[in-house]
Write a protein that holds these residues in place. Sequence first.
Motif, mmCIF file in Angstrom:
data_model
loop_
_atom_site.group_PDB
_atom_site.id
_atom_site.type_symbol
_atom_site.label_atom_id
_atom_site.label_comp_id
_atom_site.label_asym_id
_atom_site.label_seq_id
_atom_site.Cartn_x
_atom_site.Cartn_y
_atom_site.Cartn_z
ATOM 1 N N VAL A 173 -10.753 -37.234 -29.919
ATOM 2 C CA VAL A 173 -9.877 -36.155 -30.391
ATOM 3 C C VAL A 173 -10.545 -34.833 -30.039
ATOM 4 O O VAL A 173 -11.786 -34.725 -29.970
ATOM 5 N N ALA A 174 -9.720 -33.803 -29.797
ATOM 6 C CA ALA A 174 -10.270 -32.518 -29.369
ATOM 7 C C ALA A 174 -9.372 -31.390 -29.855
ATOM 8 O O ALA A 174 -8.174 -31.570 -30.094
ATOM 9 N N ALA A 175 -9.966 -30.224 -29.984
ATOM 10 C CA ALA A 175 -9.222 -29.041 -30.408
ATOM 11 C C ALA A 175 -9.905 -27.814 -29.823
ATOM 12 O O ALA A 175 -11.059 -27.869 -29.374
ATOM 13 N N GLY A 176 -9.165 -26.703 -29.849
ATOM 14 C CA GLY A 176 -9.752 -25.489 -29.319
ATOM 15 C C GLY A 176 -9.013 -24.247 -29.774
ATOM 16 O O GLY A 176 -7.876 -24.317 -30.267
ATOM 17 N N LEU A 177 -9.657 -23.111 -29.595
ATOM 18 C CA LEU A 177 -9.091 -21.802 -29.882
ATOM 19 C C LEU A 177 -8.764 -21.123 -28.563
ATOM 20 O O LEU A 177 -9.611 -21.049 -27.670
ATOM 21 N N ARG A 178 -7.535 -20.619 -28.448
ATOM 22 C CA ARG A 178 -7.133 -19.903 -27.234
ATOM 23 C C ARG A 178 -6.953 -18.429 -27.562
ATOM 24 O O ARG A 178 -6.227 -18.060 -28.493
ATOM 25 N N GLY A 225 -4.078 -18.479 -30.384
ATOM 26 C CA GLY A 225 -3.389 -19.745 -30.589
ATOM 27 C C GLY A 225 -4.392 -20.880 -30.610
ATOM 28 O O GLY A 225 -5.617 -20.654 -30.601
ATOM 29 N N PHE A 226 -3.878 -22.097 -30.610
ATOM 30 C CA PHE A 226 -4.773 -23.249 -30.647
ATOM 31 C C PHE A 226 -4.280 -24.325 -29.694
ATOM 32 O O PHE A 226 -3.111 -24.332 -29.274
ATOM 33 N N VAL A 227 -5.191 -25.231 -29.336
ATOM 34 C CA VAL A 227 -4.872 -26.364 -28.474
ATOM 35 C C VAL A 227 -5.385 -27.629 -29.148
ATOM 36 O O VAL A 227 -6.416 -27.614 -29.818
ATOM 37 N N LEU A 228 -4.662 -28.721 -28.960
ATOM 38 C CA LEU A 228 -5.042 -30.015 -29.512
ATOM 39 C C LEU A 228 -4.920 -31.068 -28.418
ATOM 40 O O LEU A 228 -4.065 -30.956 -27.525
ATOM 41 N N GLY A 229 -5.743 -32.087 -28.486
ATOM 42 C CA GLY A 229 -5.646 -33.165 -27.504
ATOM 43 C C GLY A 229 -6.217 -34.469 -28.030
ATOM 44 O O GLY A 229 -7.153 -34.466 -28.845
ATOM 45 N N TYR A 244 -1.320 -30.569 -26.881
ATOM 46 C CA TYR A 244 -0.389 -29.581 -27.442
ATOM 47 C C TYR A 244 -1.039 -28.212 -27.375
ATOM 48 O O TYR A 244 -2.197 -28.034 -27.767
ATOM 49 N N VAL A 245 -0.281 -27.242 -26.864
ATOM 50 C CA VAL A 245 -0.712 -25.845 -26.833
ATOM 51 C C VAL A 245 0.263 -25.059 -27.699
ATOM 52 O O VAL A 245 1.477 -25.112 -27.475
ATOM 53 N N SER A 246 -0.238 -24.357 -28.688
ATOM 54 C CA SER A 246 0.632 -23.631 -29.605
ATOM 55 C C SER A 246 1.262 -22.415 -28.935
ATOM 56 O O SER A 246 0.761 -21.912 -27.921
#
Length: 448
Positions: A173-178, A225-229, A244-246
Amino acid sequence: MIRPQFSALALACAFGAPLAAHASGFQINQADARAIALSYAGVASMTGDVGFLSYSPAALRGLEGVQGTLGVVVLSPTSDYSNAEATVLGGLVPVSGATGGDDATPTVTIPTAAFGARLSDKIAVGFSLHTPFGLTTEYDPSWVGRYQGVDSEIVSVAGTFSASYDIHPLVTVAAGLRVQYLDAEFTNAVDAGSIAAAPPISSPSAVPTGEDVFASATGDDIGFGFVLGVAAEPTERLRVGVSYVSKISHDLDGDATFDLNGSASGAALQTAGLLVKSDVTSPIDTPATLALSADADLTPRTLIAASIRRTFWSSVDEVRIDFDNPFQPDDVLTLNYEDQWAFSVGVEQTFTERFTGRFGVMRDLTPVDSAFGTPRVPDESRWTISGGLGARLGERFGVDASIAYLKLDDADIAVDGTLPENAARGSLSLDSQTDALIGALRFTARFN
C-alpha cells in the motif's frame, strides 16, 4: 491567471502544453517515456520503476536500493480550424476575420524527474516531478472567433512525495502528498463597439465589431492533494494495481488589463467603470483520477499490460471570474464537463538482456459536452498508437525512448450566442482537426 468578462474564458488546466492534443480535456499523461511507449497500459500495476511514480505511489513496490530518472517529453501537435463563422448582437452582425488557419497549438517541451529509495525491507519513499495538466492555444488576433479567445496558456507543475509499505509479501500500500502549482494567462478581443451600442450606454457613434479592445488576464495559485495506490502479485506472473489521485482545488489570484487600442467606445466603457485594470480571483479544480491496471508475463520475455482510467471531469463545471472592480460583473464560461473513461493495452518484448521493445494503443474519451464547446479547448475523443525501445547501459544505467501518434476525432464547435454569458461574446461555429506526435527520452540510474 484568469479571463475578463466578455472573453471566452477557457480556464481549466495546467502546464504549457497544447491541451487539445495530449489527453482528454486538459489532462497531460506524458510523465514517463516507458509509460508513453505502452500507451499508459499498466501504469497502476508496474512496480520497481520510479518513472511510474507520477501515476501511482505503489510503483515503489519491489524497488531495490536507490533509483532515479530524468527525462524530457516533446509534444508537437498540428491543430487546424476551418469554416469558422461568428456573429454578435443576437446574430444580427457578422464578425469579419480569418475563417480558417493552422498551428493553433505550438510545440512544447516538458521535463520530468523521479527518485526513489528503499529504507527497509518493507518501507520505500519517493518523489516525482511532472506536468499533470496543460493548455496552449494560439489564434490570430484578427480571426472571427477573437471574442471567444486569442491566446490561452495554462502551466502546471506537480511535485509528489510518496511512501510505500509492504503489508504482506504479495501486497503493497502507498500514499503521497501532491503539491501543484497552477499558472494561467489568457488574451482575447472585447467587442467594445457592440457593448457601447447596446443599452444602457446606447452610443449612436459606436461601431459593432469595429472598435476592439484587447483584454489580458493572469493568475496563479498553489494547491494540495493526495495520491493513493495498492499493488499486488496474485501469482508469480500476474501483477495488479489501483491508484487514485485526488482533485486539487485552486483559487487563482491575478489581475486583468485592457488595451483600448484607440477605441472610442472602449474609452466610453472605461469612463463608465468597465474595462478598468482590476484584481481578479477564480476558483478552478483539476479533476481526480482512478486507474485500474494489470500486467502479466505471457512468457519470460513477453509482458502484456492493460489499464482502465476514470477521470472525474464533472468537478469542472464552469470557470467563474470575480473582479475586484465592483462595476465589472462576474465572467462565466460554462464547461459542463462529464466524467469519462480511457482504455489502453500494451506489450513489452525483451529481445536480449540489453534491449526491450514496447508497443501500445489507447482510446481516450473526451469530457467535453458538445453544447458547450470552446475554441480555447478544441477537444474530442482520440486514439493513441505508441512504441518505444529500452536499453540497459551496464548494471546501473539505462535509457528509454518512445514515440506516440495521437489523432483526435474531428471537433465541431458551436458556441451558443443566446446564452447570457455570451451576450457580449456572441456566437461562433467552426470545424477543428487535431493530431500530434510525441517523443520522449529518459535516463535511469540504479544504485544498490
